[in-house]
Design a protein around this motif. Sequence first.
Motif, mmCIF file in Angstrom:
data_model
loop_
_atom_site.group_PDB
_atom_site.id
_atom_site.type_symbol
_atom_site.label_atom_id
_atom_site.label_comp_id
_atom_site.label_asym_id
_atom_site.label_seq_id
_atom_site.Cartn_x
_atom_site.Cartn_y
_atom_site.Cartn_z
ATOM 1 N N GLY C 90 0.785 -1.232 0.000
ATOM 2 C CA GLY C 90 0.000 0.000 0.000
ATOM 3 C C GLY C 90 0.811 1.274 0.000
ATOM 4 O O GLY C 90 0.249 2.366 -0.117
ATOM 5 N N THR C 91 2.133 1.174 0.092
ATOM 6 C CA THR C 91 2.927 2.399 0.173
ATOM 7 C C THR C 91 4.087 2.458 -0.814
ATOM 8 O O THR C 91 4.727 3.505 -0.942
ATOM 9 C CB THR C 91 3.494 2.600 1.602
ATOM 10 N N ARG C 93 5.869 2.444 -4.657
ATOM 11 C CA ARG C 93 5.477 3.206 -5.843
ATOM 12 C C ARG C 93 4.456 2.476 -6.698
ATOM 13 O O ARG C 93 3.530 3.086 -7.213
ATOM 14 C CB ARG C 93 6.721 3.515 -6.676
ATOM 15 N N ASN C 94 4.589 1.172 -6.867
ATOM 16 C CA ASN C 94 3.601 0.464 -7.668
ATOM 17 C C ASN C 94 2.230 0.461 -6.981
ATOM 18 O O ASN C 94 1.209 0.725 -7.623
ATOM 19 C CB ASN C 94 4.072 -0.960 -7.995
ATOM 20 N N THR C 96 1.001 2.628 -4.829
ATOM 21 C CA THR C 96 0.358 3.950 -4.813
ATOM 22 C C THR C 96 -0.028 4.408 -6.220
ATOM 23 O O THR C 96 -0.787 5.353 -6.370
ATOM 24 C CB THR C 96 1.264 5.012 -4.151
ATOM 25 N N LEU C 104 6.229 -3.768 -4.660
ATOM 26 C CA LEU C 104 7.687 -3.873 -4.659
ATOM 27 C C LEU C 104 8.230 -4.428 -3.347
ATOM 28 O O LEU C 104 9.440 -4.597 -3.200
ATOM 29 C CB LEU C 104 8.299 -2.489 -4.922
ATOM 30 N N ARG C 105 7.339 -4.689 -2.381
ATOM 31 C CA ARG C 105 7.840 -5.006 -1.061
ATOM 32 C C ARG C 105 7.464 -6.407 -0.576
ATOM 33 O O ARG C 105 8.164 -6.970 0.265
ATOM 34 C CB ARG C 105 7.306 -3.961 -0.076
#
Lengths: 380, 380, 380, 380
Positions: C90-91, C93-94, C96, C104-105
């Motif tokens: 949720g935070t 770049r992809n 948001t 990405l995480r």
Amino acid sequence: MKAVIYKDAFRVAVEEVPDPRIEDPRDVIIKITTTNICGSDLHMYEGRTNVEQGKILGHENMGIVEETGRAVENFKQGDRVSVPFNVACGTCRNCTHGWTSFCLRTNPTEGVDGGAYGYASMGPYSGGQADYLRVPYADFNLLKLPPGTEHERDFTMLSDIFPTAYFGTDLAGVGPGDTVVVYGAGPVGLLAVHSAYLRGADRVFSVDFHPDRLRIAKEFGGIPVSMANGDPAEQVLDATGGMGADCGVEAVGYQAHEPSGEERPEIVMDWLVRSVRTTGRLGVVGVYMPQDPGAATEGAKDGRIGFDFGRLFQKGQSLGTGQCPVKRFNEQLRDLIIAGRATPSKIVSHELALTEAPAAYEKFDRRADGYTKVLLHPAA
Amino acid sequence: MKAVIYKDAFRVAVEEVPDPRIEDPRDVIIKITTTNICGSDLHMYEGRTNVEQGKILGHENMGIVEETGRAVENFKQGDRVSVPFNVACGTCRNCTHGWTSFCLRTNPTEGVDGGAYGYASMGPYSGGQADYLRVPYADFNLLKLPPGTEHERDFTMLSDIFPTAYFGTDLAGVGPGDTVVVYGAGPVGLLAVHSAYLRGADRVFSVDFHPDRLRIAKEFGGIPVSMANGDPAEQVLDATGGMGADCGVEAVGYQAHEPSGEERPEIVMDWLVRSVRTTGRLGVVGVYMPQDPGAATEGAKDGRIGFDFGRLFQKGQSLGTGQCPVKRFNEQLRDLIIAGRATPSKIVSHELALTEAPAAYEKFDRRADGYTKVLLHPAA
Amino acid sequence: MKAVIYKDAFRVAVEEVPDPRIEDPRDVIIKITTTNICGSDLHMYEGRTNVEQGKILGHENMGIVEETGRAVENFKQGDRVSVPFNVACGTCRNCTHGWTSFCLRTNPTEGVDGGAYGYASMGPYSGGQADYLRVPYADFNLLKLPPGTEHERDFTMLSDIFPTAYFGTDLAGVGPGDTVVVYGAGPVGLLAVHSAYLRGADRVFSVDFHPDRLRIAKEFGGIPVSMANGDPAEQVLDATGGMGADCGVEAVGYQAHEPSGEERPEIVMDWLVRSVRTTGRLGVVGVYMPQDPGAATEGAKDGRIGFDFGRLFQKGQSLGTGQCPVKRFNEQLRDLIIAGRATPSKIVSHELALTEAPAAYEKFDRRADGYTKVLLHPAA
Amino acid sequence: MKAVIYKDAFRVAVEEVPDPRIEDPRDVIIKITTTNICGSDLHMYEGRTNVEQGKILGHENMGIVEETGRAVENFKQGDRVSVPFNVACGTCRNCTHGWTSFCLRTNPTEGVDGGAYGYASMGPYSGGQADYLRVPYADFNLLKLPPGTEHERDFTMLSDIFPTAYFGTDLAGVGPGDTVVVYGAGPVGLLAVHSAYLRGADRVFSVDFHPDRLRIAKEFGGIPVSMANGDPAEQVLDATGGMGADCGVEAVGYQAHEPSGEERPEIVMDWLVRSVRTTGRLGVVGVYMPQDPGAATEGAKDGRIGFDFGRLFQKGQSLGTGQCPVKRFNEQLRDLIIAGRATPSKIVSHELALTEAPAAYEKFDRRADGYTKVLLHPAA
């Protein structure tokens, strides 16, 4: 040929006039099969415009190609066609960007872009409430229809009000799953309800105070909201848990008034802003004018509509406006009619002969006898 | 710690207050390196809002991460960050659709969506004109910057006015080859000129009547249009062969006034509508308010801005409005600063210590001594 | 608790495993009410992936919130929710930017972005074919549903295949009045037919060779095109006057084969390119993989799909691909279900207890007994 | 008049041919002032097409209006114009949707939409490497230029390669702050670098192995990436912290080859997919063909380009392709040239008389003497 002629305030007549003829190699002459009376024709009828005496009225036209100019290649005699109300050149910057309603070439009126048939200040084009109509730039403007007479009552909505209504939902960004509010349940408002569902809306509120109009809205799946039951914005907020609709359409225009009859040109915009959520989009296809000598307030005479712009900003809303570029939408709407998914003809109240036009104008102007949408058939 | 406190109309003070602390596991505490005074801080300074006494001001903040809550994973002590002025939860419908300026969760004020630091009616968040700042939902809200001190004067524009200005050009749909008009050459208007060129505009007119502002506009490549030389809409029409600009930005807001000083809240919108072409788009980032007790007209007190909506409709224009969702734009603007392609710091007029804030407010409010954009450095 | 465990190729078992627990303050534990078997689960079942033994399967999950971490604020015990198959932070770049399927995480796998529950190479997340499921970043990921049990069979499609199908039509740019072709009438293809109509399509061709699937397509209004009747691209061209569809959806994937059974990984893309008009858009949601050791050709083992890219270029087509970012679409699809306008449950063939999962996998893999879409109810 | 005539493989000649004349009232005759040799002219020159002997070559044309048909109203004798390489009717569905490169009416070739001047399989239109050129549908196709001779070397890029390059960046969705990679530093690739910066890119990598081309890329602000230094995708990944570029442009086409000279039609697409981030967009303006008898592999002879489609899917990338609809972009690019913001002429290597064409073709085909972009001036 016979044609409906503007004579004077509250007076039109059917008279014999010269047939139109090919004036440019790109022209086509159409034999009119159906031509509608539009709510905006009443502005001229009521004498509130500067339309010249003798003008042939009618901008919602369809028919059969009768004759083609020598530079016309897409159409031939016998083709059945819908004529967008916009007269557009097809090659200016606005036309090539999809804005045929703001053609830079077809309207000689100072400061106004975009031509139309049979209308005040929209260029020297005769209307189609007549046996025949001349169509300029025909290869660009005309829309081909399947031969025959099927869907005539639906296809006749393609020249103006169905695309106009759809344009309202397009400006408002209506998409699948959206909750939508449409102000006004006249012909354009009703077809905006229809259009919103065609675009996948899940709920569409239709706001008006005429019970018969709200009944038609219901036939299109609309959720009726009657001003007779109180502030319509409050009703929409209540029905959406206080959130407001996702987007909204204004299909009333500058002659908005209270149910009591008092003219309040800003009242619909105020309701619209209040009943649409933060960041929502508004599609304004109800007509507003920069000059309206008969307006109720000094500001409104100069086009000044003092609605709650502060709240619109605070809610981060956006809005789009303007005359509809019919050509941007009429092909897909035609296909939806053919596929049986769109049926705009539900709004038709009367079908008459051209000779009955004067009586029809008079009754439509009074909203007498359920006059909602009148089709004229010159050949009938 | 030290902080700039609102005391009363025309009075702020630097006082000792308790340090902020982690209140939620998603919080971060920032040590402020730079915090700017914004034109909108002056609304509070002038006593025209209901901001409470004792509020710490400041919504344009950047600094170094000092402490992180236990649910924070994207940032760690020592990271250099920019803090968007919007306080956004990151999970409501508006946030997940990119509208962090209209977060549905962070502002308890009835009828208003979207939180902000140190501002009237935008929620209980202390501002950053202070040694330290608490940032809620930090993983979502903070923007990482390269370590060190390089570009500090440019990066400090990322918290509000550079994205706000860019948002104006985005709402206006500015694209390569467009001719643009920007009304207002204050900090936001100037950076709108800069933003329009970053988006590929070929000509950008900058309208104002302060020669010194127009001079800065020129440094950004803007074509100055001074109201001192007559009706600015006429000047833009003349410079575009009568056509008007392709799109326009409103960076003035509800306190618009004639060069003579007379407040005319609708005058900029009127100019904007007239000086942009048919079908053009308008980006309104100058602030309009639904309530303005100090307004010049009865309507304007209720947010009613009686601009020429009839002409806007006749021209088929569209417009977008609202507070900027900073997060939508700040990453790309940061990258353009790093690449040396954007230099918003050109507008900085003063860099001061935090303790100089009271004097700075007073002078900035009077536009004295060339006060255009003031940066405060708490550690200085 | 009980859970469906991957044992070995062609073998799953229902076993007792430890209950999941809150591992991070942003976690939520869901009590599963419905969890589906997905066609992509069969890739693991057939032993064609590197999924570890003991993995709990299941990425199509819904249920009731049982327990919440201390940093969770949007949900509370008892809330009914749908769980998107994507595990997203949720935070980043992809996320948001709306691309939760490429977070990405959440996926530690080298070179692969985007996490998922119970799936090979998509991160360490247990699946939901079990009594309980742990959901990370719950405030961001979960979708709230109305309380009760109504629409359970429809809502269970919101975790994956309904949004995935809709995403296909979104990538293809399906809009009102469009003619669409959908390749594959498995669950995703069928719901792509449904989605295309929800977006206003006027005609949707559904291509497959299983008569029973084409029968369901017809229930959604689809026009069946059977490969048994010859080259499907030719059939679509014939039905569109040689023009081709306006846009198309690929819902088959890399295991495409001839009706004869011969694997031809490029055949569907070839048909798609040929049967869509010049400038048309293609939405590819059938899965293609960069490594497929079991592929029919040397190239295909390395993800090389030698379709007619030359023709795609000559026709000026564009295409979009990838795993669906469920969150982008599930809210609006939920609302269409509630409004009664969407009924994805038409594809359900079986509803079983969790303990019946091993038999269900076996039959579904063989396409025995009309197994099309299987729902498992742990509490049943 | 004199014209460059295709004779046979590796042989063109300048010969006397009949002057073109008005054949339709919508035609215009142009006196050519500048006409360029395009890389794609070499496909015909090398005998790899079915172009007929005697065809006048040349599709990159500009000049002065010499004569107008009777239905032409937007242009008059003496107007300076750019001629888009597309011959488009302006009224078919593709043209009215902005896809003039896929006109449904101007190309009689079975299965191919879109006409062009002087080109194999693109309709019966003579080219402009001649004293005069006939332009059909002139009101729609021609672009007006300021009178005189200023910017001649820049304006001559408006007929094809500048819009084509810009189209590549448009298909790739290049926006402000993006990192971009462009494969190929021939004329189109170089102008794609230029275009990306015009759209606000912050970094643009230019990949090639000719040092002189990379030198020009640098003049446009490009970051040179030489294949001589190893795998270009690795180099781009290294320069972006492993993330890849935000979007990419393919400006090489089906004749891609290794630095060693070995033809590898899929190699550029493979690099492109690898060096662009997940969810990134790819603009493919390098030409791929459905038939290429001289191709290196069996598949490629039928347009089959076996690139790593599996990885493209796994990365969720999208791509757009096709011949450029010049008219969609040439007006804004013209305005950027006039404003001094675009200078595509930097790529010009030679300016010659028309009579020097045969030698120029021969040298350009060998890439001798720095031949990059050749302009021919018939009147010189």
